[in-house]
Each structure stands twice: as C-alpha cells, then as structure tokens.
Scaffold this motif. Structure first.
Motif, mmCIF file in Angstrom:
data_model
loop_
_atom_site.group_PDB
_atom_site.id
_atom_site.type_symbol
_atom_site.label_atom_id
_atom_site.label_comp_id
_atom_site.label_asym_id
_atom_site.label_seq_id
_atom_site.Cartn_x
_atom_site.Cartn_y
_atom_site.Cartn_z
ATOM 1 N N GLN A 25 0.850 -1.197 0.024
ATOM 2 C CA GLN A 25 -0.006 0.084 0.172
ATOM 3 C C GLN A 25 0.851 1.171 0.016
ATOM 4 O O GLN A 25 2.039 1.231 0.531
ATOM 5 C CB GLN A 25 -0.980 -0.059 1.229
ATOM 6 N N PRO A 26 0.157 2.391 -0.555
ATOM 7 C CA PRO A 26 1.156 3.388 -0.326
ATOM 8 C C PRO A 26 1.616 4.026 1.020
ATOM 9 O O PRO A 26 1.108 3.786 1.909
ATOM 10 C CB PRO A 26 0.179 4.585 -0.690
ATOM 11 N N GLY A 27 2.927 4.421 0.938
ATOM 12 C CA GLY A 27 3.613 4.437 2.329
ATOM 13 C C GLY A 27 4.389 3.124 2.926
ATOM 14 O O GLY A 27 5.311 3.454 3.818
ATOM 15 N N GLU A 28 4.017 2.024 2.113
ATOM 16 C CA GLU A 28 4.582 0.767 3.022
ATOM 17 C C GLU A 28 6.149 0.782 2.215
ATOM 18 O O GLU A 28 6.216 0.860 0.918
ATOM 19 C CB GLU A 28 3.937 -0.476 2.673
ATOM 20 N N ALA A 29 7.041 0.146 3.006
ATOM 21 C CA ALA A 29 8.475 -0.064 2.437
ATOM 22 C C ALA A 29 8.512 -1.391 1.696
ATOM 23 O O ALA A 29 7.826 -2.446 1.948
ATOM 24 C CB ALA A 29 9.293 -0.083 3.588
ATOM 25 N N CYS A 30 9.406 -1.488 0.764
ATOM 26 C CA CYS A 30 9.531 -2.451 -0.257
ATOM 27 C C CYS A 30 11.068 -2.949 -0.429
ATOM 28 O O CYS A 30 11.552 -1.956 -0.589
ATOM 29 C CB CYS A 30 9.106 -2.517 -1.474
ATOM 30 N N ALA A 31 11.474 -4.212 -0.187
ATOM 31 C CA ALA A 31 12.486 -4.412 -0.602
ATOM 32 C C ALA A 31 12.786 -4.862 -2.164
ATOM 33 O O ALA A 31 11.741 -5.152 -2.779
ATOM 34 C CB ALA A 31 12.996 -5.727 0.130
ATOM 35 N N ALA A 32 13.898 -4.843 -2.619
ATOM 36 C CA ALA A 32 14.294 -4.958 -4.010
ATOM 37 C C ALA A 32 13.759 -6.491 -4.236
ATOM 38 O O ALA A 32 14.081 -7.313 -3.743
ATOM 39 C CB ALA A 32 15.709 -4.853 -4.392
ATOM 40 N N ASP A 33 12.933 -6.541 -5.456
ATOM 41 C CA ASP A 33 12.444 -7.899 -6.019
ATOM 42 C C ASP A 33 11.283 -8.439 -4.937
ATOM 43 O O ASP A 33 10.812 -9.486 -5.251
ATOM 44 C CB ASP A 33 13.601 -8.991 -6.032
ATOM 45 N N GLU A 34 10.846 -7.544 -4.231
ATOM 46 C CA GLU A 34 9.530 -7.936 -3.374
ATOM 47 C C GLU A 34 8.435 -7.679 -4.311
ATOM 48 O O GLU A 34 8.250 -6.660 -4.834
ATOM 49 C CB GLU A 34 9.495 -7.309 -2.020
ATOM 50 N N LEU A 35 7.314 -8.596 -4.021
ATOM 51 C CA LEU A 35 6.129 -8.687 -4.581
ATOM 52 C C LEU A 35 5.435 -7.381 -4.578
ATOM 53 O O LEU A 35 5.118 -7.207 -3.349
ATOM 54 C CB LEU A 35 5.175 -10.108 -4.533
ATOM 55 N N ILE A 36 5.109 -6.636 -5.433
ATOM 56 C CA ILE A 36 4.147 -5.482 -5.308
ATOM 57 C C ILE A 36 2.405 -5.622 -5.653
ATOM 58 O O ILE A 36 1.681 -5.425 -4.913
ATOM 59 C CB ILE A 36 4.857 -4.238 -5.990
ATOM 60 N N VAL A 37 2.532 -6.089 -6.869
ATOM 61 C CA VAL A 37 0.982 -6.452 -7.439
ATOM 62 C C VAL A 37 1.080 -7.472 -8.412
ATOM 63 O O VAL A 37 2.033 -8.172 -9.124
ATOM 64 C CB VAL A 37 0.661 -4.857 -8.114
ATOM 65 N N ASP A 38 -0.169 -8.084 -8.456
ATOM 66 C CA ASP A 38 -0.442 -9.191 -9.371
ATOM 67 C C ASP A 38 -1.297 -8.575 -10.533
ATOM 68 O O ASP A 38 -2.309 -7.855 -10.374
ATOM 69 C CB ASP A 38 -1.418 -10.463 -8.785
ATOM 70 N N ILE A 39 -1.012 -9.016 -11.934
ATOM 71 C CA ILE A 39 -1.643 -8.583 -13.094
ATOM 72 C C ILE A 39 -2.256 -9.877 -13.690
ATOM 73 O O ILE A 39 -1.481 -10.767 -14.256
ATOM 74 C CB ILE A 39 -0.940 -7.932 -14.078
ATOM 75 N N GLU A 40 -3.629 -9.762 -13.879
ATOM 76 C CA GLU A 40 -3.934 -11.299 -14.208
ATOM 77 C C GLU A 40 -4.468 -10.973 -15.822
ATOM 78 O O GLU A 40 -5.009 -9.803 -15.984
ATOM 79 C CB GLU A 40 -5.399 -11.532 -13.473
ATOM 80 N N THR A 41 -4.010 -11.905 -16.556
ATOM 81 C CA THR A 41 -4.117 -11.860 -18.058
ATOM 82 C C THR A 41 -5.498 -12.892 -18.213
ATOM 83 O O THR A 41 -5.566 -13.681 -17.372
ATOM 84 C CB THR A 41 -2.944 -11.751 -18.879
ATOM 85 N N ASP A 42 -5.507 -13.125 -19.813
ATOM 86 C CA ASP A 42 -6.384 -14.130 -20.208
ATOM 87 C C ASP A 42 -5.641 -15.385 -19.848
ATOM 88 O O ASP A 42 -6.401 -16.611 -20.078
ATOM 89 C CB ASP A 42 -6.654 -13.954 -21.793
ATOM 90 N N LYS A 43 -4.649 -15.434 -19.505
ATOM 91 C CA LYS A 43 -3.808 -16.801 -19.534
ATOM 92 C C LYS A 43 -2.967 -17.085 -18.247
ATOM 93 O O LYS A 43 -3.235 -18.148 -17.639
ATOM 94 C CB LYS A 43 -2.602 -17.010 -20.647
ATOM 95 N N VAL A 44 -2.529 -16.166 -17.772
ATOM 96 C CA VAL A 44 -1.700 -16.304 -16.587
ATOM 97 C C VAL A 44 -1.782 -14.921 -15.596
ATOM 98 O O VAL A 44 -2.250 -14.119 -16.197
ATOM 99 C CB VAL A 44 -0.092 -16.606 -16.745
ATOM 100 N N VAL A 45 -1.368 -15.233 -14.247
ATOM 101 C CA VAL A 45 -1.241 -14.121 -13.527
ATOM 102 C C VAL A 45 0.326 -13.674 -13.603
ATOM 103 O O VAL A 45 1.275 -14.589 -13.055
ATOM 104 C CB VAL A 45 -1.689 -14.356 -11.975
ATOM 105 N N LEU A 46 0.613 -12.484 -13.606
ATOM 106 C CA LEU A 46 2.111 -11.933 -13.635
ATOM 107 C C LEU A 46 2.351 -11.340 -12.567
ATOM 108 O O LEU A 46 1.365 -10.461 -12.008
ATOM 109 C CB LEU A 46 2.206 -10.990 -14.876
ATOM 110 N N GLU A 47 3.636 -11.466 -12.089
ATOM 111 C CA GLU A 47 3.866 -10.536 -10.863
ATOM 112 C C GLU A 47 4.818 -9.383 -11.203
ATOM 113 O O GLU A 47 5.648 -9.455 -12.084
ATOM 114 C CB GLU A 47 4.518 -11.491 -9.843
#
Length: 404
Positions: A25-47
């Motif tokens: 969420q906005p304001g939260e710390a993230c480490a490099a390569d840490e998962l931020i969001v999932d994008i769902e497509t017609d075939k797979v879910v991309l990270e």
C-alpha cells in the motif's frame, strides 16, 4: 528518486490485463524484488516486483482496473523510508473511525464491501494489526473466530447481505461472483472449440498391468538415480503419444484458416488444474526427453501452477494435449479440443475389471482412453489407429525403447 512501476510487456496474443491484487500500500516499505502487485491476463497471473529498496509512493491503477502493456501502475520512491501513517493508506480506510487501529488494504476492503462485513469484527494479522485479504477470507469461512466486540458497543445495524455469510441451516441462498479473466477466457475457448471444429471422440482401453509392474520394480531405483524425481504414469503416456504422433502426422497438425500446418516436432501440453482454472503448460520436443525429464518437468509445472508462477512462455504453442481426469476419479469422459490443435488424449481412472485373456477370465487394472479429434483434419481410421498405437505401446513398454 521516483520510478514508474509499469505493467509487464504482454505478448501479441494478450491484449490487456487486470490489476488483481496490490500486495503493498502507499507508504509501505518494499525490498528489491519484493512482490508489489499481481496482474491477471487471459492466460496467467503476472507478478510485478519492486525495482529497488524503497517505498510505494502512490497507486495509479486500482484493483479491478484494466491495464495495457507497459502502462504505469504506480509511482515508487527508491531509497525512501516508510512513513508512520501514510496519507494514501488513511484515505483507503476513511470509512473506519479515527480511533480504529486497523489498516485495510484495497484487496481486503474490496472483499469487505462485496460481503457487507463489519471491519471492526475482523482480527488483523498484518503489519501494525492491519487487515489483510486472508484475514477477511478467514473471517468469512469462520466468523465465530472473529475478534470479540466489547459488550458496551452498540450492535451494528443489520445488513441485507449478512445472511450470505451466516446462514441458518435450510435457508436458500445465492452468491453472485464475477468470472475472472482466466475463467472467462477458458469458457470462451471451450465454446469456440465445440462450435468451430467437427469434433468426434473414439474410445479404447488399455491394460495398465505391464506399466504398473515396471514402475513397481524400478520406482525406488529411478528416484535414487534421478535425484528424487518420482516415476509416474504420465511420462509413459507422453512418450507413447510422442511415438504415435510421429507415425500419424495429421494428429500432430493444426488448422490455420484453410491451411493444414504439419509440425516436424512434438510439443505436448499437459493439462494442470489450479485454483485459477485449467492451465496447459507445454513440454517442448518430447521426442528428445527422457522419462525422468518428463516427470521432473511435469512436477515443476504442477508446483508452479499451484503457486501461480506459470508464465506465458510455458503455455504458448503445443501440438497435442493430454488431460488426466483419472486423478479426480473420472472413469470415462469426452475431452474438448485445445484449438488450434486437432486432437487431445484423455486419461482416466485405473480400475480392476474382469477381462477375457486366452479364454480365461482375469482381473486386470484397466484404463479407458479417449481421443477427441477434429474430423476436418483427421479421418476416423487415423484416429483409431493412433489410439491403438498408444494402447500397444503401453501394454508392451519395451516397444517404447525399441520404437517398434
């Protein structure tokens, strides 16, 4: 330094995607390569992962929004430090009282709103007592385990959809849930396959005793020699199908408009059931794969399918498909074609049955096989002979090695 977080580059076969879940969420710390969001497509879910150590500054595309290839999803501040009370996070929970300590993410908020839940009753397990999507789902599944409410607090007003969550036995209820993009695409493709192909199915049965005895004899040694890879039945079917495809090129072909495309290689898709729906990752060049290679790759597909880690490259192409309904107990079924392929093999449950062998009644472990095929490309004679070839190879596994 501000960095734009963009959607992945979609292949030509994928027009757009949908923002499925924001894990930060906005304001939260993230480490490099840490998962931020999932994008769902017609075939797979991309990270989409964090490009560096820093803080997610703002979200531009919310959950449920449609995004194009490389479209900006959020703004990321590299090297920044998380704030104690980010304004964006406060805005998300604006409908919660100012004294409320919970922080509710977009995914959790969406689930709460869809089910008309009282957020104050949900026990948060996230950072600083934040309520996660899993917390909401656990509350829905087991409302009795919710956080206790003070006796002095007034009872919340009854909400119309509350009965969907706590339903007395015997009540008739319905719950409307929108299809995911993947499920909708699967439905569309299956309907198109039935409407556009002259689909027929031929059946046969195979005596699985020779394969079962071979597996029993060598499974421990096989696992030891091949670094823990277990010997299953699917590798035998893949190798038998590969040999049969070489003998009957039409079954390994596809239809493109008015053209028939013959493939000089065997790429076999293996249907994998996941929580998001049916996926068909592809084994490439199965003619050059050993039984151990096949088993190891299928095991990897299954694990990544359950974890949502299958990529688009894993499912592109394929000249033939095998689906195994037997793992769920199916005795016989009619598999549906996976366009633009012209055939699909269905495996089923192994069941002991009385069979006539040399005038004697013998109990044998039998499996029904089903081959659905496109009659526009494949004649009935070829389809039957193809299935018989698989049957013969499995009933005498030595022929797989000798290629006879």
């Amino acid at each position: 330094m501000s960095i734009e977080i963009k959607a992945p580059t979609f292949p030509e076969s994928v027009a757009d995607g949908t923002v499925a879940t924001w894990h930060k969420q906005p304001g939260e710390a993230c480490a490099a390569d840490e998962l931020i969001v999932d994008i769902e497509t017609d075939k797979v879910v991309l990270e989409v992962v964090a490009p560096a150590d820093g803080v997610l500054a703002s979200i531009i595309k919310g959950e449920g929004d449609t995004v194009l290839s490389e479209e900006v999803l959020a703004i990321f501040e590299a090297g920044a430090v998380a704030s104690a009370a980010p304004a964006a996070a406060t805005a998300v929970v604006a409908d919660v009282t100012a004294t409320d300590a919970e922080k509710i993410g977009p995914a959790a908020r969406k689930l709460i709103d869809e089910n008309n839940l009282d957020a104050s009753k949900i026990q948060g397990t996230g950072k600083n007592g934040g309520i996660t999507k899993e917390d909401v789902q656990n509350y829905i599944n087991n409302p009795s385990a919710a956080a206790p409410v003070a006796a002095a607090a007034p009872a919340p007003a009854a909400k119309p959809a509350a009965a969907v969550i706590n339903v007395p036995v015997g009540d008739r209820v319905e719950k409307r849930v929108p299809m995911t993009r993947l499920r909708a695409t699967i439905a569309k493709r299956l309907v198109e396959a039935q409407q556009n192909a002259a689909m027929l199915t031929t059946y046969n049965e195979v005596n699985m005793k020779p394969v079962m005895e071979l597996r029993k004899q060598y499974k421990d040694l096989f696992e030891k020699v091949h670094g823990g890879t277990r010997l299953g039945f699917m590798s035998f079917f893949v190798k038998a199908a590969t040999e049969a495809l070489k003998r009957f090129p039409a079954v390994n072909a596809s239809i493109d408009g008015n053209d028939m495309v013959y493939h000089g290689y065997q790429d076999i898709g293996v249907a994998v059931s996941t929580e998001r729906g049916l996926m068909v990752p592809v084994l490439r060049d199965t003619d050059s794969m050993s039984l151990a290679d096949v088993e190891a790759t299928i095991a990897d597909f299954g694990k990544r399918g359950r974890d949502g880690k299958l990529g688009m490259d894993d499912m592109q192409g394929g000249t033939f498909t095998i689906t195994n309904g037997g793992v769920f107990g199916s005795l016989m079924s009619t598999p549906i074609l996976n366009p633009p392929q012209t055939a699909i093999l269905g495996m089923h449950k192994i069941q002991e049955r009385p069979m006539a062998v040399n005038g004697q009644v013998v109990i044998l472990p039998m499996m029904y096989l089903a081959l659905s095929y496109d009659h526009r490309m494949i004649d009935g004679k070829e389809a039957v002979q193809f299935l018989v070839t698989i049957k013969d190879l499995l009933e005498d596994p030595a022929r797989l090695l000798l290629e006879v």
